[in-house]
Scaffold this active site. Structure first.
Site, mmCIF file in Angstrom:
data_model
loop_
_atom_site.group_PDB
_atom_site.id
_atom_site.type_symbol
_atom_site.label_atom_id
_atom_site.label_comp_id
_atom_site.label_asym_id
_atom_site.label_seq_id
_atom_site.Cartn_x
_atom_site.Cartn_y
_atom_site.Cartn_z
ATOM 1 N N ASP A 112 0.803 -1.218 0.000
ATOM 2 C CA ASP A 112 0.000 0.000 0.000
ATOM 3 C C ASP A 112 0.836 1.270 0.000
ATOM 4 O O ASP A 112 0.505 2.239 0.686
ATOM 5 C CB ASP A 112 -0.952 0.001 1.198
ATOM 6 C CG ASP A 112 -2.049 -1.039 1.062
ATOM 7 O OD1 ASP A 112 -2.260 -1.515 -0.061
ATOM 8 O OD2 ASP A 112 -2.686 -1.378 2.070
ATOM 9 N N ASN A 156 1.522 -6.151 -1.654
ATOM 10 C CA ASN A 156 0.094 -6.097 -1.357
ATOM 11 C C ASN A 156 -0.561 -4.893 -2.013
ATOM 12 O O ASN A 156 -0.217 -3.747 -1.697
ATOM 13 C CB ASN A 156 -0.105 -6.041 0.165
ATOM 14 C CG ASN A 156 -1.561 -5.833 0.548
ATOM 15 O OD1 ASN A 156 -2.416 -6.664 0.237
ATOM 16 N ND2 ASN A 156 -1.857 -4.724 1.203
ATOM 17 N N GLU A 157 -1.470 -5.146 -2.932
ATOM 18 C CA GLU A 157 -2.368 -4.136 -3.499
ATOM 19 C C GLU A 157 -1.632 -2.989 -4.194
ATOM 20 O O GLU A 157 -2.172 -1.895 -4.332
ATOM 21 C CB GLU A 157 -3.300 -3.574 -2.415
ATOM 22 C CG GLU A 157 -4.211 -4.617 -1.803
ATOM 23 C CD GLU A 157 -5.034 -4.090 -0.645
ATOM 24 O OE1 GLU A 157 -6.163 -4.577 -0.465
ATOM 25 O OE2 GLU A 157 -4.553 -3.203 0.085
ATOM 26 N N ILE A 158 -0.431 -3.228 -4.664
ATOM 27 C CA ILE A 158 0.294 -2.149 -5.334
ATOM 28 C C ILE A 158 -0.346 -1.843 -6.689
ATOM 29 O O ILE A 158 -0.617 -0.690 -7.019
ATOM 30 C CB ILE A 158 1.780 -2.517 -5.509
ATOM 31 C CG1 ILE A 158 2.380 -3.044 -4.192
ATOM 32 C CG2 ILE A 158 2.558 -1.312 -6.015
ATOM 33 C CD1 ILE A 158 2.395 -2.057 -3.071
ATOM 34 N N ASP A 170 -10.367 -8.164 -4.804
ATOM 35 C CA ASP A 170 -10.135 -7.651 -3.456
ATOM 36 C C ASP A 170 -11.331 -6.758 -3.161
ATOM 37 O O ASP A 170 -11.565 -5.780 -3.861
ATOM 38 C CB ASP A 170 -8.815 -6.865 -3.487
ATOM 39 C CG ASP A 170 -8.445 -6.203 -2.175
ATOM 40 O OD1 ASP A 170 -9.340 -5.697 -1.490
ATOM 41 O OD2 ASP A 170 -7.243 -6.156 -1.861
#
Length: 940
Positions: A438, A475-477, A558
């Site tokens: 993030d 994560n979620e980049i 997600d």
């Protein structure tokens, strides 16, 4: 997530290493901890962290208790020094002397014998320092001193440097600038945990002295097992022989003409599968590699839980030359292929009704399977106190919960080998990630070199574990940070996109491919997949990024939605190939709150409770305005769908509210899991459900299904139920009244059976003519598939009162479990009410609970009405779980349940069984539960 018992001959450790010379564990040496902020010196340990040593010395209280996180922030702002006593018996005549640190957290300066040896800035790297000359110049006893700088102050200073890059969007929890350090990112706070920012020698350390003859010590080993010809992003050919590639990283000097012997023994029997001298040996720097092909051997395969047996082998790698053995290391491993299929949908798949786009699912040993599981976060802020016993309990709960995969979220820390060992034994696949989350990250040469060392070390370290399922870049980049960055600064977005590709694709991807051929790589946890791979290109993987093609599906999903008005509207759930995150937060139990809160703070919006809630986060310590929003979301979820607790006893009411938030959470997850599993037979061909999150880092409101001390929330019981191999599920459109019943299975063969449907009123009496619904429906469901067995509209049924009616669903089938030779009886029960629980005209179920000490069985019976959410609870002082819980109980039915004790009780004379309680939805508004609550919690 973003901010808003094995055989006695088993090798229990991942490796056994032998080599020449001496090995002195620094854990056996006395240590002290000091700081100018402390004005005194206290005894310390290694491995440890400053908070833990201060706690053990009685300087501070439990960091998790009450508001202690706020009161103890001075520790993170201070610099700390660890100093050893003189290390005995170190001899100068050895060829070389090395200081080896398995982990230093994080900004550290190492001094040995008064000599400045090195400075470190990466929590995730192993460091080995040659201190031979320093030892020879030592005037007194050899002393190790490690000075740790405050991580928050260090990164703030880096951020203040005009040369430090600035990005248009960065996500901060409590402490800023976490992206400038290679340290556990959640140490600076997250929306489920505190911001203690600890420091210290968090992993073991030792001194190694090497002899003049064959001086070598093994630091790390990369054992890669794959099918011949395998390439990471392509499906392995299961007909090809196994290849065993063994590589050893060492310090010291190898003798001339080294060779490698690779011996493989079956763990259970000790039978030798193969013993071969490597055909060729490669020596590059301080790494020696040998490879052998098992052309005539057929090892037993390793399978994930519920898909087959976890067959394990010991692989012993011996380095030798013509005259002597130089080193030997044993790794426990398994033979399996694991592949993340992101390839385009084929013509054959299209002909089967699968929508166009690309696959996104896992295949083990050439077989696609449905991944069922959750997301793993750090189980404690302070890793040195994470024990094997605690992780054994947790992973046993994973298997008991019918889960076969955990996503090891970044950014916590790379898991220690013993957790992978436990997963190997239990068949739990571990989707692993590099520690980026993030944020956008620097891409300067120093940062990239630091990351490269981190990546290579950890990929090689854990590669032998058959539980390892994937490496993801972070994560979620791709799914979160890139869109946010483009929105904030569209003109410079190409620059930031290039930085993303430089780190995750141009740097990390080749390093993964160079060190393993058995594991797939995805640049981000949530992604649309790739268009092409060209390993000779500067950017070797071309990502698809955002997909806008109507009717096509790419990548994994997600999903978080805190608008509770639509929580059970499954038409808004994401449709994709794989769900890697979804969820909603809930309160932990009263027993857990009692671990960290004073009695006067046991109410819903007390300062302690609100401070322990980090959804939503606020920068700094002690701010609650954003946290209050998260508390309100839980409140609204309860008020919209469940009876509102209204007990005159404040603690009983608090307990009821805690349970109510768990009911909402569990039902929300159940709704989504059933939807995603149904997707296995829909055009999206959805093959994975990993909810957020498995467990807690501390005591507070979070998305966890298992509380900090191991107590199961309602969620873990409910997820276990809907993660069974074959389930029956109702899908209700509460706007139109349409009701559909589906049977879903993740078996590898088709299954047949029946579903029994029975409409009851809430007194437990059957409704006349079953309300116009058939009582029994036969079904056949395909392999990893779903089938609709019944559909109707509630308005067309003969229901006397939708607020006083319930449909019970009971499935029975005979089917073959994966890799099983005989059929197994499979059952599943579910239910549906045509009104939300808060609107039901509940009847007192008249619950009775008894216990048979001889059999260890609790029996629950409803005497006078339907018991919804029948909830068994056990007292504080032990850890375990019930074999069934949160179940429906109708009059005349006796439910027999056992309790599996995982830890405790410490008092063997304590008859804790007498303090087990039972309640239901009826009790949520009732004061009848007060007495039982007092017994369970020890209140007067």
């Amino acid at each position: 997530m973003h901010f808003h018992g094995i055989a006695t001959q088993a090798v229990l450790a991942s490796n056994i290493t032998t080599g020449s010379g001496r090995h002195v564990s620094l854990s056996d040496v006395k240590w002290t901890l000091s700081s100018s902020a402390l004005n005194s010196t206290v005894p310390a340990s290694l491995p440890s962290q400053a908070h833990l040593d201060l706690l053990n010395a009685g300087v501070i209280d439990d960091p998790y208790y009450g508001l202690n996180e706020i009161d103890l922030q001075w520790i993170a702002q201070a610099n700390w020094t660890y100093t050893s006593d003189p290390i005995p018996d170190l001899l100068e005549e050895y060829e070389s002397t090395w200081l080896v640190f398995e982990g230093l957290d994080t900004f550290a300066t190492v001094t040995f014998c008064g000599h400045n040896i090195a400075s470190t800035n990466n929590q995730f790297r192993q460091y080995a320092f040659d201190v031979s000359s320093a030892l020879k110049e030592c005037t007194g006893g050899p002393v190790v001193r490690i000075d740790f700088a405050s991580a928050p102050n260090t990164v703030d200073a880096i951020a203040a440097d005009p040369k430090t890059p600035v990005w248009p969007v960065q996500l901060t929890a409590q402490l800023p600038n976490r992206w400038l350090m290679r340290k556990q990112q959640s140490d600076f706070g997250w929306d489920w945990g505190p911001a203690f920012a600890p420091c210290g020698p968090w992993k073991p350390a030792y001194v190694v002295q090497l002899e003049k003859t064959a001086p070598i010590h093994v630091l790390n080993t990369d054992l890669d097992i794959y099918r011949q010809g395998n390439i990471n992003h392509l499906p392995p050919d299961q007909k090809q022989p196994w290849v065993v590639n063994a590589s050893i990283d060492f310090i010291g000097r190898l003798p001339a003409e080294p060779r490698l012997l690779i011996e493989i023994k079956e763990l259970e029997t000790g039978d030798v599968l193969a013993s071969q001298i490597s055909d060729s040996v490669t020596l590059i720097g301080t790494s020696i590699t040998g490879v052998t092909t098992l052309k005539d051997a057929s090892p037993k395969l390793w399978w994930p839980s519920s898909l087959g047996a976890q067959n394990l082998y010991n692989v012993t790698i011996t380095v030798f030359n013509k005259t002597e053995e130089v080193a030997r290391i044993t790794k426990r491993t398994g033979f399996r292929t694991i592949f993340l299929n992101q390839r385009n949908i084929t013509a054959t798949q299209l002909s089967q009704g699968i929508a166009p786009g690309a696959n996104w699912h896992f295949e083990v040993n050439g077989k696609e399977f449905y991944a069922k599981g959750s997301n793993f976060i750090p189980p404690d802020t302070f890793w040195p106190r994470v024990t094997k016993q605690k992780m054994t309990r947790l992973l046993d709960a994973v298997v008991a919960g019918n889960q076969n995969m955990l996503r090891i979220w970044s950014s916590g820390a790379y898991l220690p080998d013993f957790i992978y060992d436990l997963a190997d034994e239990r068949g739990i696949l571990l989707w692993s990630e590099f520690q980026f989350s993030d944020s956008m990250y620097p891409v300067d040469e120093d940062f990239l070199d630091n990351v490269a060392q981190e990546v290579v070390y950890n990929v090689r370290r854990v590669n032998h574990h058959p539980s390892l399922a994937l490496w993801a870049g972070g994560n979620e980049i791709e799914s979160l940070m890139l869109p946010l960055t483009r929105e904030a600064d569209p003109d410079n977005y190409p620059k930031y996109l290039a930085e993303y590709e430089k780190l995750y694709i141009s740097l990390i991807l080749p390093l993964v491919y160079e060190n393993t051929r058995s594991i797939s790589y995805s640049p981000s946890s949530t992604t649309e997949g790739y268009l092409s791979v060209n390993l000779s290109a500067p950017v070797p993987m071309t990502e698809r990024y955002e997909n806008d093609e109507p009717g096509a599906y790419y990548g994994d999903t997600d999903y978080y939605n805190y608008d509770t008005t639509v929580s059970f509207d499954y038409s808004i759930y994401p449709v994709g190939r794989f769900a890697n995150e979804f969820g909603f937060h809930s309160m932990p139990s009263l027993q857990t709150w009692q671990q960290v809160a004073d009695p006067e703070d046991l109410y819903f919006n007390s300062t302690t409770v609100v401070i322990h809630n980090r959804h939503y986060t606020s920068e700094g310590y002690g701010r609650i305005e954003n946290s209050s929003r998260g508390m309100a979301e839980m409140t609204l979820g309860v008020e919209r769908y469940y009876p509102i607790p209204d007990n005159p006893d404040s603690v009983a009411n608090f307990s009821a509210w805690c349970l109510a938030t768990q009911l909402f959470q569990a039902d929300f997850y159940k709704s989504q899991i059933q939807f995603y599993r149904r997707g296995s037979g829909m055009p999206e061909r959805q093959l994975g459900s990993l909810y957020w999150q498995l467990e807690d880092i501390w005591q507070g409101p979070t998305w966890a299904g298992i509380e900090y001390d191991g107590r199961w929330k309602v969620l873990h019981y409910v997820a276990r139920d809907v993660y069974q191999p074959i389930i029956v599920s109702p899908f209700w459109n509460y706007t139109t009244g349409d009701l559909e019943i589906y049977v879903t299975a993740d078996l590898w063969e088709s299954a047949a059976g029946t579903v029994n449907l029975k409409w009851l009123n809430l007194s437990g009496e059957q409704i006349i003519d079953n309300a116009g619904t058939p009582t029994e429906i036969p079904f056949t469901v395909g392999a990893i598939n779903t089938t609709k067995v019944y559909s109707t509209n509630i308005h067309d049924l003969n229901l006397p009162d939708t607020r006083a009616s319930i449909l019970t669903l009971s499935l029975s089938s005979q089917a073959n479990l994966p890799n099983a030779a005989v059929k197994t009886s499979l059952t599943h029960e579910n239910h549906f009410t045509p009104s939300f629980p808060k609107d039901l005209e509940l009847v007192n179920p008249g619950l009775e609970l008894s216990y048979d000490a001889h059999s260890g069985i609790f029996t629950v019976e409803a005497k006078s009405g339907v018991s919804l959410y029948t909830w068994l609870d056990y007292p504080a002082g032990l850890v375990g779980y019930f074999t069934e819980n949160a179940f429906l109980l109708v009059p005349g039915q006796k439910k027999k349940v056992q309790f599996v004790v995982q830890d405790g009780p410490k008092d063997q004379d304590w008859e804790w069984q007498s303090e087990v309680t039972v309640r239901s939805l009826w009790d949520q508004k009732s004061s009848t539960f007060l007495y039982a609550l007092r017994v369970a919690t020890g209140r007067p």
